[in-house]
Enzyme design. Sequence first.
Site, PDB file in Angstrom:
ATOM      1  N   HIS A 115       0.855  -1.177   0.000  1.00 19.61           N
ATOM      2  CA  HIS A 115       0.000   0.000   0.000  1.00 19.61           C
ATOM      3  C   HIS A 115       0.897   1.235   0.000  1.00 19.61           C
ATOM      4  CE1 HIS A 115      -3.791  -2.104   1.809  1.00 19.61           C
ATOM      5  NE2 HIS A 115      -3.258  -2.790   0.805  1.00 19.61           N
ATOM      6  N   SER A 154      -6.736   7.767   4.457  1.00 19.50           N
ATOM      7  CA  SER A 154      -6.658   7.232   5.812  1.00 19.50           C
ATOM      8  C   SER A 154      -6.170   5.787   5.772  1.00 19.50           C
ATOM      9  CB  SER A 154      -8.041   7.300   6.464  1.00 19.50           C
ATOM     10  OG  SER A 154      -7.990   6.834   7.785  1.00 19.50           O
TER      11      SER A 154
END
Length: 160
Positions: free
Chosen positions: A59, A84
């Site tokens: 990620h 987030s």
Amino acid sequence: MREDTLAPHRQFMKQALEQARISFEDQGGIPVGAVIVRDGRVIARGHNNRVQKGSPILHGETDCIQNLGRQKTYRDVTLYTTLSPCMMCAGTIVQFGIPRVVVGQTAVEWPADKPFTGNVEFLRSRGVEVILLEDAACKALFDEFLKKNPEVWLEDIGEE
């Protein structure tokens, strides 16, 4: 926070957003980018590489941390991320003791029945300072991605 105190954070978020653009516009990946800052300087950059490298764990945040490499301490850095952090990335932040995270976009309101809200409260409960910018450019880029690749987003968040 007052807007004048957010200005430096917005400048570093622009660099994280550039990483998100590289992932999406240049490489066809998921538009999540991150940078790590120490002493007012960007020391690492990264972006989501799930599509590009076929990795379930690269990620934006984890790619950035990996690009930084081993450190004696992470307690003096700030991580900037355009979205987030998911639980995996939030856990990595806590594991390495990163004390501050600045978030460009808090939530993705799609799919409507199960919006992605990240893990701000988890981070805060572990003593991480979280600053929310709700940056319009981060949201616009992610919205563009969702229109073109909704199935990739569902895969990223573990949905069918």
